[in-house]
Design a protein around this motif. Structure first.
Motif, PDB file in Angstrom:
ATOM      1  N   LEU A 148      -1.423  15.280   5.275  1.00  0.00           N
ATOM      2  CA  LEU A 148      -0.705  14.114   5.773  1.00  0.00           C
ATOM      3  C   LEU A 148       0.467  14.529   6.663  1.00  0.00           C
ATOM      4  N   LYS A 149       1.095  15.659   6.358  1.00  0.00           N
ATOM      5  CA  LYS A 149       2.156  16.158   7.236  1.00  0.00           C
ATOM      6  C   LYS A 149       1.587  16.579   8.592  1.00  0.00           C
ATOM      7  N   ILE A 150       0.388  17.135   8.600  1.00  0.00           N
ATOM      8  CA  ILE A 150      -0.249  17.498   9.868  1.00  0.00           C
ATOM      9  C   ILE A 150      -0.620  16.244  10.654  1.00  0.00           C
ATOM     10  N   VAL A 151      -0.994  15.177   9.949  1.00  0.00           N
ATOM     11  CA  VAL A 151      -1.220  13.892  10.615  1.00  0.00           C
ATOM     12  C   VAL A 151       0.033  13.483  11.392  1.00  0.00           C
ATOM     13  N   ALA A 152       1.199  13.661  10.776  1.00  0.00           N
ATOM     14  CA  ALA A 152       2.446  13.290  11.439  1.00  0.00           C
ATOM     15  C   ALA A 152       2.635  14.067  12.735  1.00  0.00           C
ATOM     16  N   VAL A 153       2.243  15.353  12.761  1.00  0.00           N
ATOM     17  CA  VAL A 153       2.337  16.151  13.981  1.00  0.00           C
ATOM     18  C   VAL A 153       1.500  15.514  15.092  1.00  0.00           C
ATOM     19  N   ALA A 154       0.241  15.182  14.777  1.00  0.00           N
ATOM     20  CA  ALA A 154      -0.652  14.611  15.786  1.00  0.00           C
ATOM     21  C   ALA A 154      -0.158  13.256  16.274  1.00  0.00           C
ATOM     22  N   VAL A 155       0.313  12.427  15.350  1.00  0.00           N
ATOM     23  CA  VAL A 155       0.725  11.072  15.724  1.00  0.00           C
ATOM     24  C   VAL A 155       1.994  11.098  16.562  1.00  0.00           C
ATOM     25  N   VAL A 156       2.986  11.896  16.157  1.00  0.00           N
ATOM     26  CA  VAL A 156       4.222  11.956  16.930  1.00  0.00           C
ATOM     27  C   VAL A 156       3.972  12.586  18.300  1.00  0.00           C
ATOM     28  N   LEU A 198       7.578  13.523   5.214  1.00  0.00           N
ATOM     29  CA  LEU A 198       6.478  13.604   6.166  1.00  0.00           C
ATOM     30  C   LEU A 198       5.146  13.193   5.559  1.00  0.00           C
ATOM     31  N   ALA A 199       4.956  13.426   4.268  1.00  0.00           N
ATOM     32  CA  ALA A 199       3.730  12.960   3.620  1.00  0.00           C
ATOM     33  C   ALA A 199       3.635  11.436   3.685  1.00  0.00           C
ATOM     34  N   GLY A 200       4.755  10.764   3.456  1.00  0.00           N
ATOM     35  CA  GLY A 200       4.757   9.306   3.555  1.00  0.00           C
ATOM     36  C   GLY A 200       4.540   8.818   4.969  1.00  0.00           C
ATOM     37  N   TYR A 201       5.119   9.526   5.944  1.00  0.00           N
ATOM     38  CA  TYR A 201       4.922   9.141   7.339  1.00  0.00           C
ATOM     39  C   TYR A 201       3.455   9.281   7.738  1.00  0.00           C
ATOM     40  N   GLY A 202       2.797  10.327   7.241  1.00  0.00           N
ATOM     41  CA  GLY A 202       1.370  10.472   7.503  1.00  0.00           C
ATOM     42  C   GLY A 202       0.574   9.347   6.884  1.00  0.00           C
ATOM     43  N   ALA A 203       0.909   8.984   5.643  1.00  0.00           N
ATOM     44  CA  ALA A 203       0.199   7.887   4.978  1.00  0.00           C
ATOM     45  C   ALA A 203       0.405   6.569   5.707  1.00  0.00           C
ATOM     46  N   LEU A 227       0.826  -1.214   0.000  1.00  0.00           N
ATOM     47  CA  LEU A 227       0.000   0.000   0.000  1.00  0.00           C
ATOM     48  C   LEU A 227       0.860   1.263   0.000  1.00  0.00           C
ATOM     49  N   LEU A 228       1.949   1.257   0.748  1.00  0.00           N
ATOM     50  CA  LEU A 228       2.791   2.444   0.820  1.00  0.00           C
ATOM     51  C   LEU A 228       3.611   2.643  -0.452  1.00  0.00           C
ATOM     52  N   VAL A 229       4.007   1.567  -1.107  1.00  0.00           N
ATOM     53  CA  VAL A 229       4.694   1.703  -2.400  1.00  0.00           C
ATOM     54  C   VAL A 229       3.738   2.262  -3.448  1.00  0.00           C
ATOM     55  N   ILE A 230       2.491   1.797  -3.423  1.00  0.00           N
ATOM     56  CA  ILE A 230       1.489   2.341  -4.348  1.00  0.00           C
ATOM     57  C   ILE A 230       1.301   3.831  -4.092  1.00  0.00           C
ATOM     58  N   THR A 238       7.242  -0.455   7.855  1.00  0.00           N
ATOM     59  CA  THR A 238       7.041  -0.521   6.407  1.00  0.00           C
ATOM     60  C   THR A 238       7.075   0.857   5.773  1.00  0.00           C
ATOM     61  N   PHE A 239       7.120   1.911   6.591  1.00  0.00           N
ATOM     62  CA  PHE A 239       7.407   3.256   6.089  1.00  0.00           C
ATOM     63  C   PHE A 239       8.683   3.249   5.256  1.00  0.00           C
ATOM     64  N   ALA A 240       9.612   2.342   5.572  1.00  0.00           N
ATOM     65  CA  ALA A 240      10.860   2.226   4.815  1.00  0.00           C
ATOM     66  C   ALA A 240      10.605   1.878   3.354  1.00  0.00           C
ATOM     67  N   ALA A 241       9.545   1.115   3.073  1.00  0.00           N
ATOM     68  CA  ALA A 241       9.232   0.767   1.695  1.00  0.00           C
ATOM     69  C   ALA A 241       8.859   2.015   0.896  1.00  0.00           C
ATOM     70  N   TYR A 242       8.074   2.895   1.505  1.00  0.00           N
ATOM     71  CA  TYR A 242       7.736   4.166   0.850  1.00  0.00           C
ATOM     72  C   TYR A 242       8.997   4.972   0.560  1.00  0.00           C
ATOM     73  N   LEU A 243       9.875   5.085   1.572  1.00  0.00           N
ATOM     74  CA  LEU A 243      11.086   5.877   1.399  1.00  0.00           C
ATOM     75  C   LEU A 243      11.973   5.297   0.299  1.00  0.00           C
TER      76      LEU A 243
END
Length: 409
Positions: free
Chosen positions: A130-138, A276-281, A107-110, A291-296
């Motif tokens: 999605l970057k704002i999502v990262a703020v809330a999650v972290v 950060l967009a990928g981290y939010g996704a 899903l993250l590669v897609i 699996t965030f590494a797959a996106y990166l």
């Protein structure tokens, strides 16, 4: 000399006799449905594999989880790897990892492939959301982990020292130094905590195989940077960066954020916005956060990237945690009961809070919160996660939609 298959023994508390196919099917179900982060994953594993399938008893599972939480690496994936190993040997361990990891990685590669097509105000707003999502999650991760890992003045002081070290020594070196200083400070300041580990950990791996895995872990950690630098091969540099990040993750999957940011953004392999967009996704998909590494790997530049880059980064970030797990199994039962080891880990875990807190400000906050509207959106996500206990994927959808709406208006 024994082969790796012969060196790994079946556990007395397990219910052996399964097949790799059975393990793959069980963990594929978990990989498709396990939302909520590593603590939630451990609950899913218990319900599915301890209570329902009875692959291992409660005592055995209760001994296995602290080991995986003690070691660097992705705790829930390490538990899954161990359960696959118990059920069906080395192939079962591999099947458990692949099945649990594959759904979110795909899903993250897609998403990585599609993100390049996001143009105009709608696409920009979605990525900003999605970057704002990262703020809330972290922020949620810092809040929750700080309550358990820095409950006293001593550990709060260690966390503060880690923030200062990271701020004045940017990059991966500062983070390594912060964890090392935290562990040393823990030996002095955190010796009075309760000693845990009264039960017997009966999961067995031969000592010779465990030592071989530990040698491999440290050899790769020390030699990869030298070989990658000497060869100039980008694929090796990529593997080295993600291997080192996976080797230093204490305290949960969110801690990989500042480590990976230092490895891929600072050299110019990608921008903070893309990172950060990928981290939010990654918050919207089930399975391990690693699996965030797959996106990166899919979006990194220069090549290798795409599917090859995703595969390199995914293997590299998980490998050190698995090598350490196999290396620790023969020695864990005695080591975990030593007060000095537990004191060092208390200090290292406190330092992790400082590292994650520093990352909450930069790059997460500074890249995402640009005006009062962004702040209000991030605060909404934080309240939804912490107070209302909303599932992360719902927060992702709401904040991504909010970011898009703000950009279109």
């Amino acid at each position: 000399m024994k082969s790796s298959a012969e060196a790994i023994h079946e556990d007395a508390v397990a219910r052996p006799g399964g097949t790799p196919g059975e393990v793959f099917a069980a963990f594929l179900k978990l990989g498709l449905t396990s939302f909520g982060g590593p603590i939630a994953h451990l609950g899913y594993f218990r319900d599915e594999l301890v209570v329902r399938r009875k692959w291992i008893d409660e005592a055995g599972y209760g001994d296995l989880v602290p080991l995986c939480q003690f070691l660097p690496g992705p705790a829930s994936s390490q538990v899954g790897f161990s359960l696959g190993l118990l059920r069906a040997g080395p192939l079962g361990a591999l099947a458990a990892w692949v099945a649990f990891t594959l759904p979110s990685a795909i899903l993250l590669v897609i998403f990585a492939m599609a993100a390049t097509a996001f143009d105009g105000p709608v696409g920009s707003g979605l990525l900003h959301g999605l970057k704002i999502v990262a703020v809330a999650v972290v922020a949620q991760a810092v809040w929750g982990m700080a309550k358990s890992l820095t409950p006293d003045r001593e550990r709060a002081g260690i966390a503060l020292a880690a923030v200062l070290i990271v701020v004045f020594s940017a990059g991966a070196i500062g983070q390594i130094a912060a964890i090392s200083v935290g562990a040393l400070a823990g030996l002095v300041l955190c010796r009075n905590g309760p000693v845990t580990g009264e039960t017997h950990l009966s999961f067995r791996v031969s000592r010779s195989f465990g030592v071989a895995c530990l040698i491999a872990f440290f050899a790769l950690l020390g030699l990869l940077p030298v070989i990658a630098s000497a060869s100039g091969f980008q694929g090796l540099s990529l593997f080295d960066a993600f291997y080192r990040s996976g080797a230093l993750v204490f305290g949960g999957g969110h801690v990989v954020l500042p480590l990976l940011q230092a490895e891929v953004v600072n050299p110019g392999w990608m921008t903070n916005d893309t990172f950060l967009a990928g981290y939010g996704a990654a918050q919207a998909v089930p399975g391990p956060l690693f699996t965030f590494a797959a996106y990166l790997g899919a979006v990194v530049g220069p090549a290798p990237n795409g599917l090859l880059g995703a595969s390199i980064c995914l293997i590299a970030v998980f490998l050190p945690g698995f090598l350490l797990l196999l290396g620790a199994l023969p020695f864990w039962d005695s080591f975990r009961k030593r007060p000095t080891a537990q004191a060092a880990m208390r200090g290292a875990n406190a330092a992790v809070i400082g590292i994650l807190g520093a990352a909450l400000y930069s790059p997460v906050w500074t890249s995402a919160v640009l005006n009062p509207y962004d702040f209000a959106l991030a605060l909404t996500g934080f309240i939804l996660l912490v107070v209302w206990k909303a599932p992360p994927w719902i927060v992702v959808v709401l904040l991504a939609a909010g970011g898009t709406l703000l950009h279109v208006m």
